[in-house]
Enzyme design. Structure first.
Site, PDB file in Angstrom:
ATOM      1  N   GLN A  82       0.837  -1.208   0.000  1.00  0.00           N
ATOM      2  CA  GLN A  82       0.000   0.000   0.000  1.00  0.00           C
ATOM      3  C   GLN A  82       0.878   1.267   0.000  1.00  0.00           C
ATOM      4  O   GLN A  82       0.529   2.284   0.590  1.00  0.00           O
ATOM      5  CB  GLN A  82      -0.938   0.011   1.199  1.00  0.00           C
ATOM      6  CG  GLN A  82      -2.143  -0.893   1.052  1.00  0.00           C
ATOM      7  CD  GLN A  82      -3.111  -0.409  -0.021  1.00  0.00           C
ATOM      8  OE1 GLN A  82      -3.223   0.771  -0.293  1.00  0.00           O
ATOM      9  NE2 GLN A  82      -3.807  -1.355  -0.649  1.00  0.00           N
ATOM     10  N   SER A  83       1.991   1.216  -0.696  1.00  0.00           N
ATOM     11  CA  SER A  83       2.976   2.293  -0.632  1.00  0.00           C
ATOM     12  C   SER A  83       2.467   3.626  -1.185  1.00  0.00           C
ATOM     13  O   SER A  83       2.160   3.751  -2.370  1.00  0.00           O
ATOM     14  CB  SER A  83       4.234   1.880  -1.404  1.00  0.00           C
ATOM     15  OG  SER A  83       5.133   2.957  -1.520  1.00  0.00           O
ATOM     16  N   ASN A  84       2.421   4.642  -0.317  1.00  0.00           N
ATOM     17  CA  ASN A  84       2.144   5.999  -0.771  1.00  0.00           C
ATOM     18  C   ASN A  84       3.251   6.499  -1.699  1.00  0.00           C
ATOM     19  O   ASN A  84       3.001   7.220  -2.658  1.00  0.00           O
ATOM     20  CB  ASN A  84       2.037   6.953   0.424  1.00  0.00           C
ATOM     21  CG  ASN A  84       0.867   6.641   1.322  1.00  0.00           C
ATOM     22  OD1 ASN A  84      -0.255   6.479   0.859  1.00  0.00           O
ATOM     23  ND2 ASN A  84       1.117   6.546   2.613  1.00  0.00           N
ATOM     24  N   CYS A  86       5.154   4.752  -3.756  1.00  0.00           N
ATOM     25  CA  CYS A  86       5.022   4.192  -5.101  1.00  0.00           C
ATOM     26  C   CYS A  86       3.933   4.935  -5.880  1.00  0.00           C
ATOM     27  O   CYS A  86       4.123   5.281  -7.056  1.00  0.00           O
ATOM     28  CB  CYS A  86       4.684   2.703  -5.020  1.00  0.00           C
ATOM     29  SG  CYS A  86       6.088   1.650  -4.594  1.00  0.00           S
TER      30      CYS A  86
END
Length: 345
Positions: A82-84, A86
């Site tokens: 759930q990388s912000n 990325c």
């Protein structure tokens, strides 16, 4: 400090708001011993440019500019499912007419799902070119370099953006933020006593610290760890702050005592919800209609709340919370954030 000598792309037109939170301040005070707590302010970096804002935008202004200077056609980066970071990197690549590829680390086994909501949905919607999923503990730089090598075989040029955008170039984004804050304090007549910021990959914490020291802004910065305890986190922040200082040519040794962090609110694991985070997310949403995320800002605000209840902040002390964004991931944790699932304490 002169940042104009570094290539930079501008993704945000104006300064992000600096606001007092009266209802949250009152609610927090009511939960503190003797009904006394700090005055809480917020820096709305969740309103930065790139879809839909967050601290990575500041770093990517310098990182994307460096990529373009080097003739790259693809941004390569890494993060959790759930990388912000990325998502923001993908957004920057679209703005610049580049492609984007991710290496996703399953820090919690089997946590990556192609059809997940939140940021993962945005990855697909905005058209990430390819995603490579690797297990926890993988050498992420090696994995990203392999992606870059594969692109090179196709006659393309990839640019590796480190996890969180955390290197000296990315850290310049929060030197710029330090200068922005200094101007806002002056214009709004605000005196801040302490600043609370998330401390993860260390680019935001370390860059802000270098900016404060370099601009002689004498306000303590308190980091709330999102994945590590201080014994492991503080050296990373110190290294980042020193690297940014060196890049700027400040001839300054960053004092180790200037790095302060707490690690009491990230457990049981990075990205795994806990009750303190749920309380913090609900509290800010229901008092100020401002959204936090479960992985970063929710746990960071839980740290601010917890420290206030322990008496770490003096009565009526002005405390500034740096809101680093991340709201899209709320939708991947809806049941947890609404209190519909049992969580660790």
């Amino acid at each position: 400090m002169d940042l104009s000598r570094f290539p930079r792309r501008r993704y945000t037109k104006d300064a992000t708001p600096l606001e007092f939170l009266p209802h949250f301040t009152n609610a927090l005070a009511a939960s503190c011993p003797n009904g006394q707590g700090p005055n809480v302010w917020i820096k709305r970096d969740d309103m930065l440019g790139l879809t839909p804002g967050g601290n990575k935008t500041r770093k990517l202004e310098f990182l994307a500019a460096d990529a373009l200077t080097q003739g790259a056609d693809t941004l390569i980066t890494c993060g959790a499912p759930q990388s912000n970071h990325c998502r923001a990197t993908l957004s920057a690549s679209i703005k610049e007419g580049m492609k984007c590829r991710f290496v996703i680390e399953e820090r919690v086994p089997d946590s990556y799902r192609e059809d997940a909501s939140g940021n993962n949905f945005l990855f697909r919607l905005m058209g990430v070119e390819a995603i490579t999923v690797v297990p926890a503990g993988s050498n992420m730089m090696e994995a990203m370099q392999k992606v870059a090598d594969d692109l090179a075989k196709q006659g393309r040029k990839g640019y590796i953006v480190p996890g969180g955008g955390s290197n000296a170039i990315g850290g310049l984004g929060y030197v710029a933020c330090a200068q922005e804050l200094q101007q806002q304090f002056f214009e709004q007549g605000v005196q801040i006593d302490k600043i609370v910021v998330g401390s993860g990959s260390s680019g935001t914490h370390g860059g802000l610290l270098a900016g404060f020291l370099g601009n002689r802004i004498n306000i303590p910065i308190v980091g709330i760890g999102v994945s590590r305890d201080p014994v492991d986190q503080d050296p990373l922040v110190h290294k980042e702050a020193q690297a940014v200082s060196d890049l700027l040519g400040l001839s300054m040794t960053v004092p180790r005592e200037a790095v302060v962090s707490f690690g009491d609110w990230w457990r049981p694991k990075y990205s795994v919800p806990n009750q303190a985070m749920v309380e913090a997310v609900q509290m800010l949403a229901r008092t100020e209609a401002i959204l936090l995320d479960p992985v970063y800002t929710g746990k960071i605000m839980a740290g601010l709340i917890g420290l206030a209840r322990k008496g770490y902040f003096a009565k009526n002390e002005n405390v500034l919370f740096i809101h680093t964004g991340g709201a899209p991931s709320l939708h991947a944790y809806e049941a947890e954030v609404l209190g519909l699932k049992d969580l660790p304490g």
